[in-house]
Structures are given as C-alpha cells and as structure tokens.
Design an enzyme around this catalytic site. Sequence first.
Site, PDB file in Angstrom:
ATOM      1  N   ASP A  76     -12.786 -63.993  70.298  1.00 13.04           N
ATOM      2  CA  ASP A  76     -13.441 -62.821  69.333  1.00 13.04           C
ATOM      3  C   ASP A  76     -14.668 -62.715  69.570  1.00 13.04           C
ATOM      4  O   ASP A  76     -15.738 -61.583  68.723  1.00 13.04           O
ATOM      5  CB  ASP A  76     -13.352 -63.343  68.119  1.00 13.04           C
ATOM      6  CG  ASP A  76     -13.242 -63.968  67.541  1.00 13.04           C
ATOM      7  OD1 ASP A  76     -14.056 -65.061  68.546  1.00 13.04           O
ATOM      8  OD2 ASP A  76     -13.212 -64.273  66.465  1.00 13.04           O
ATOM      9  N   HIS A  77     -15.628 -63.071  70.517  1.00 11.49           N
ATOM     10  CA  HIS A  77     -17.083 -64.128  71.265  1.00 11.49           C
ATOM     11  C   HIS A  77     -16.827 -63.251  72.640  1.00 11.49           C
ATOM     12  O   HIS A  77     -16.041 -62.836  72.952  1.00 11.49           O
ATOM     13  CB  HIS A  77     -17.322 -64.680  70.927  1.00 11.49           C
ATOM     14  CG  HIS A  77     -17.339 -65.265  69.231  1.00 11.49           C
ATOM     15  ND1 HIS A  77     -18.479 -65.284  68.647  1.00 11.49           N
ATOM     16  CD2 HIS A  77     -16.875 -66.115  68.662  1.00 11.49           C
ATOM     17  CE1 HIS A  77     -18.810 -66.073  67.867  1.00 11.49           C
ATOM     18  NE2 HIS A  77     -17.502 -66.417  67.637  1.00 11.49           N
TER      19      HIS A  77
ATOM     20  N   ASP B 116     -23.394 -70.311  68.663  1.00 10.91           N
ATOM     21  CA  ASP B 116     -22.781 -69.756  67.963  1.00 10.91           C
ATOM     22  C   ASP B 116     -23.251 -70.396  66.601  1.00 10.91           C
ATOM     23  O   ASP B 116     -23.180 -71.180  65.957  1.00 10.91           O
ATOM     24  CB  ASP B 116     -21.524 -69.971  67.914  1.00 10.91           C
ATOM     25  CG  ASP B 116     -20.505 -68.695  66.378  1.00 10.91           C
ATOM     26  OD1 ASP B 116     -21.445 -68.775  65.804  1.00 10.91           O
ATOM     27  OD2 ASP B 116     -19.683 -69.109  66.540  1.00 10.91           O
TER      28      ASP B 116
ATOM     29  N   TYR C 161     -23.072 -75.276  67.825  1.00 14.42           N
ATOM     30  CA  TYR C 161     -21.698 -74.342  67.288  1.00 14.42           C
ATOM     31  C   TYR C 161     -22.923 -75.004  65.465  1.00 14.42           C
ATOM     32  O   TYR C 161     -21.893 -75.480  64.582  1.00 14.42           O
ATOM     33  CB  TYR C 161     -20.505 -75.082  67.666  1.00 14.42           C
ATOM     34  CG  TYR C 161     -19.350 -74.158  66.877  1.00 14.42           C
ATOM     35  CD1 TYR C 161     -19.585 -72.914  66.161  1.00 14.42           C
ATOM     36  CD2 TYR C 161     -18.429 -75.173  66.618  1.00 14.42           C
ATOM     37  CE1 TYR C 161     -18.443 -72.494  65.960  1.00 14.42           C
ATOM     38  CE2 TYR C 161     -16.935 -74.294  65.715  1.00 14.42           C
ATOM     39  CZ  TYR C 161     -16.966 -73.027  65.899  1.00 14.42           C
ATOM     40  OH  TYR C 161     -16.538 -72.223  64.800  1.00 14.42           O
TER      41      TYR C 161
END
Length: 424
Positions: free
Chosen positions: A399-400, A298, A240
């Site tokens: 939102d991913h 991410d 991340y």
Amino acid sequence: MPKRSLAIVEVTPERELEPPPSKRQRVNPFSTGAQPSTASSTGRPSTEAAFPGTGGNGAFSETKAKDEDASCDAPEKNDEITRIISWNVETPVPFLDLRDAKSSALLASYFKAPPENPSLKHSFLRSFLKEWKWPDFVCLQEVRARPTDADWKDAMRAAANGVSRMQRDGEKGMRKDGGPTYTAYWALNASSRGQRRFGVCTLVSHSWVSRIRQERTVDWDAEGRVHILEMDGWPLINVYALNGSDYPWNDPRLERDPLAAALPQKTRNERKREFNMLLLREVQDMQARGLRPVLIGDFNISLTRLDCYPRLRTEAPHSLARKQFNEAFIPQAGVVDVFRHVHGGEKGYSWFAKGKPVGRDCARVDYALVDRRLVEGESGQEGRVAGTGYGGKSEGKSDHGVVWLNLRSMRDLKPAKSTVKEVE
C-alpha cells in the site's frame, strides 16, 4: 494479473493495530481488491493502473494528469548521481523464493499452496531495481524477518541479484543483465513471540560496499526500526517509525524478564514520541562526528494538511507527535524535507488505502530528510540534492509507493565541522 495462490496467514500489517474504522486500514495484497498490473507501451509495468491520474509518479492529483502520455520511467541517472530509493514493501514474501528453506517449519504457516511460477519470485525485485536504473541504495521497510531467519535473508539477497536462492555466482561486481550486484544489511525485530513484524533491510550496490565505514543498528531499538550505514562524510539512515495508537507498546528486550509485567507500560503513542527523540540524539551524535545525515523511510507521520487526503488526523496524540516532529526534531536535527524544498506545495502521497478508490484515502508518510548542508551547500559549493519525488512502482504488492532521492557528488564527500543544537 492472474490470481495468486500465495497466502499470507501469519503476517498482520502494523496499521491493523489501530482501532477501525476511522484509522487507516490495509487489506491482504492478494485479495480481490488488489490493483491488477498492466503493461505500458514500453513493455514496463505501468503505474497508471495502480495510481490512475498520477502519470505514474505515485502523487495523486484531483485533476487528470496534464500529459496523458507521461512516461512512468524512473528519472535518468549518471555516474555523478547517487540514487537512494525507499519502499515499505508491507511484506517481502511475494518476491522471495522460500520453497526449499531449511527453516521450513518456521515459514510453513506463510504458505497454503506452492507459487504458480517460482521463477518469477526471484525476478520481480531484480526487475524492479532495473526499472529504477539500478539504485545505489535501496531502503526497504516491513521486511518481517527475524534475526534467526537465515534462509529468509538469503532469499532477499538472491532476489536482489536475480538468482535462485541456491545460486552463488556473480555475487561481486556486475551481472549479465548489466546491473550491479547488491549486498543486504539488516535491522530486525528481536522478538521471538507472536507474528513477524517490522524490520528494515538496506540493499547496497557493489560500487558502494567498499565505501561503507561502519554498518550498525542502535542500542535503543530492538524492533528493527533503524539501520545505519556510515560512509565518509555522511550516513544513510533507514527508518521505519512507529505508527501511534493507544495500544500498549511491548519492548522485545523485556520479553523474558519476569519482572517486566510489573513495570509501567507505555502506549505506542508515547513510544512514538520517545522514538523520535532518541532518533534525534542519534542524528546529532553523528553530526558531532562531522557526518551529514540522510534519513529516508516510513516515518508514519504526515507533517501538514497538504500531506493527507481527505483529512489530517488532528486527535491529541497525533497532533502532539506532529508538533514534536515539526518543531523539535526537524529544526534541531538540522534536516530538510527535500520534497517540500524542491516541489513546494505540490501534492505527493506515498501511502494509499487499499479497498478504496485510489486517491480517496492517502497520505505522505514516507520521505527523505537531508542534512541542511547537503541541501543548501557549504564552503562555496552548491547543494547536492539533484532531485526527489514519489513513484508508484509497487504494482499493488504494497500500500506504499516509492520515495526516491538523487544526490550528486557524494563519493568525494569528506567529514565536516560539527554544527549541533542540543535537545531541549
């Protein structure tokens, strides 16, 4: 979907650290702007409602999907395939049952009212794993727990196994629903101040737990951004990465150091570039030991104009980080962006701005980077990448979307000879 009574009060998504309005914005996943879920003809949650025009794969297209009846089911999986999925959940609170947590004083601020149907909270994640055909590894980002949140971590284990937090049966092998049990491994933010942020969790199916040779974090990160599982011949790295901005970056390790305030402070843009180079050295160290890294998560960076809509952020800090990643990290790490390798110029996005029509503001910032030897093959053997893509399986909770990766014949992989390029 009925309105939820659960409210997140303390959690603030990381991207809100960037100044509005030009930067990407998030809204509370339970606000009125959240996408409702619907059911497909198969009875499974439909991703077409969350991502219209995608055929349920989370990849927005400017034209309507050619196959109107395209299934949103995950790709098939057999015993030869090792499936890895990655999902930035934004916060795991919606699918964790924390009603009876011992650390209730710490968690009370997350709730304004009790959940309408607590039993659903420990079934969502299990159903999600079933939809994805019981992945072998599940890399989650923004899990937001602190190292001291034992109840939070226990609730994640329970959610992955489809049981209440107090149940302990069936923790090994297979459960009655036909799926494996999962073990959770963590890298969490060491900060004890302010809001809960960051953190990653890797869920591992039962058949792979005994194959883990080493489970670790890294000594150069205390924010819970990197977790590593080393197996024979390959490591899985759950990432991340920082989202860059001109705001100050605070090192959790220096919170209690009275002299820290006198030290020069990096911006988040500077730390982002430093993070990428530290991660590169970590990858090269593992390659020097004969491992072929698989990084997934991410990365908070879009690599080309093809990866953003409507525009690629070209301001100096963002373009500098992108140049570093494309021209230093990827080639020197000897890894391949497998989505581009497999799908060429096909559009695929993993982040979708909430509060806007789907597809009006989106980007590909989550991806899998795989050691070139696993992609191209070695010693006369074919490559081990069997497929990859994006899936909008988040049902509006984040939102991913999901990025998935299928690798073949990973169980018999042995350490290789080192092929390391030094960092310049």
